[in-house]
Design a protein around this motif. Structure first.
Motif, PDB file in Angstrom:
ATOM      1  N   GLU A 131      -6.059  45.488  30.556  1.00 33.78           N
ATOM      2  CA  GLU A 131      -5.745  44.637  29.411  1.00 33.78           C
ATOM      3  C   GLU A 131      -5.011  45.403  28.301  1.00 33.78           C
ATOM      4  O   GLU A 131      -4.006  44.923  27.780  1.00 33.78           O
ATOM      5  CB  GLU A 131      -7.050  44.048  28.881  1.00 33.78           C
TER       6      GLU A 131
ATOM      7  N   VAL B 127     -16.619  47.323  27.265  1.00 32.17           N
ATOM      8  CA  VAL B 127     -16.166  46.448  28.337  1.00 32.17           C
ATOM      9  C   VAL B 127     -14.642  46.401  28.376  1.00 32.17           C
ATOM     10  O   VAL B 127     -13.982  46.266  27.346  1.00 32.17           O
ATOM     11  CB  VAL B 127     -16.741  45.020  28.132  1.00 32.17           C
ATOM     12  N   GLU B 128     -14.077  46.540  29.578  1.00 32.75           N
ATOM     13  CA  GLU B 128     -12.629  46.439  29.763  1.00 32.75           C
ATOM     14  C   GLU B 128     -12.337  45.336  30.774  1.00 32.75           C
ATOM     15  O   GLU B 128     -13.155  45.033  31.638  1.00 32.75           O
ATOM     16  CB  GLU B 128     -12.065  47.760  30.284  1.00 32.75           C
ATOM     17  N   TYR B 129     -11.130  44.786  30.632  1.00 28.51           N
ATOM     18  CA  TYR B 129     -10.669  43.735  31.546  1.00 28.51           C
ATOM     19  C   TYR B 129      -9.338  44.144  32.144  1.00 28.51           C
ATOM     20  O   TYR B 129      -8.629  44.985  31.600  1.00 28.51           O
ATOM     21  CB  TYR B 129     -10.503  42.405  30.803  1.00 28.51           C
TER      22      TYR B 129
ATOM     23  N   ARG C  92     -13.300  41.282  34.558  1.00 24.67           N
ATOM     24  CA  ARG C  92     -13.994  42.399  33.919  1.00 24.67           C
ATOM     25  C   ARG C  92     -14.020  43.595  34.876  1.00 24.67           C
ATOM     26  O   ARG C  92     -14.309  43.450  36.060  1.00 24.67           O
ATOM     27  CB  ARG C  92     -15.413  41.998  33.549  1.00 24.67           C
TER      28      ARG C  92
ATOM     29  N   TYR D 299      -8.227  37.167  35.115  1.00 30.60           N
ATOM     30  CA  TYR D 299      -8.641  38.041  34.012  1.00 30.60           C
ATOM     31  C   TYR D 299     -10.047  38.490  34.362  1.00 30.60           C
ATOM     32  O   TYR D 299     -10.999  37.730  34.237  1.00 30.60           O
ATOM     33  CB  TYR D 299      -8.584  37.232  32.718  1.00 30.60           C
TER      34      TYR D 299
END
Length: 140
Positions: free
Chosen positions: A35, A84-86, A77, A75
Motif C-alpha cells: 500500500e 498493520v500493512e496492506y 492485509r 486489498y
C-alpha cells in the motif's frame, strides 16, 4: 491524464484512467504492491490519497473501497505486520476485462520504451493473452 485515456477502454471515465495506472503499477511490480508504495507512486503523479482530488474526490476511498467492491482490485492485509500493512493485487474483474499486453503497451508509450524490454512482463502478458484467447474460442 490524457495519456492514460488514449489507452484505457472507457476514456469518458477518469476513474478508469486511475484504475489503469494502478493496475499498471501492480503488473510491473510482479502482481503485488504494498500500500505505501502505491500511495507514493500516486503522489508522484499528483494524486495524493491524503487529499481530496478535484476529479476523484477521496482517492483512498475510491481505490480501497470502490475499486475493491467492484472487484477490480484486491486489498489484502499482509499477515504478521505491525503496524498493520496492506497490499494491492489485480481483482477478478481486472483479470477478465484488462489485457496485460495492453498494460505493457501503455507503459511502453508512457516511458518511451519498447514493451519487449520488460522481458518477464512481456512473456506473462503474451502467454496470458494467448491462453485467454484459446479459452474464449473454446466457449463459442
Amino acid at each position: 491524464w490524457c495519456v492514460f485515456f488514449s489507452v484505457c477502454r472507457r476514456p469518458s471515465n477518469p476513474k478508469m484512467g486511475l484504475l489503469f495506472v494502478i493496475l499498471s503499477v501492480i503488473f510491473m511490480k510482479g502482481g503485488v504492491v504494498r500500500e505505501n508504495l502505491m500511495w507514493n507512486t500516486l503522489k508522484k503523479l499528483r494524486v495524493d490519497p491524503g487529499q481530496r482530488h478535484e476529479e476523484f474526490g477521496d482517492v483512498r476511498k475510491v481505490i480501497t473501497d470502490e475499486f475493491v467492491r467492484q472487484r477490480y482490485l484486491e486489498y489484502v492485509r499482509v499477515p504478521h505486520t505491525e503496524p498493520v500493512e496492506y497490499e494491492f493485487r489485480w481483482g477478478q474483474r481486472s483479470d477478465m476485462e484488462v489485457s496485460k499486453a495492453q498494460i505493457l503497451e501503455f507503459m511502453g508509450q508512457l516511458l518511451e520504451q519498447d514493451p519487449q524490454s520488460w522481458t518477464q512482463q512481456y512473456r506473462e502478458a503474451h502467454s496470458t493473452a494467448s491462453s485467454s484467447q484459446a479459452s474464449s474460442s473454446n466457449h463459442r
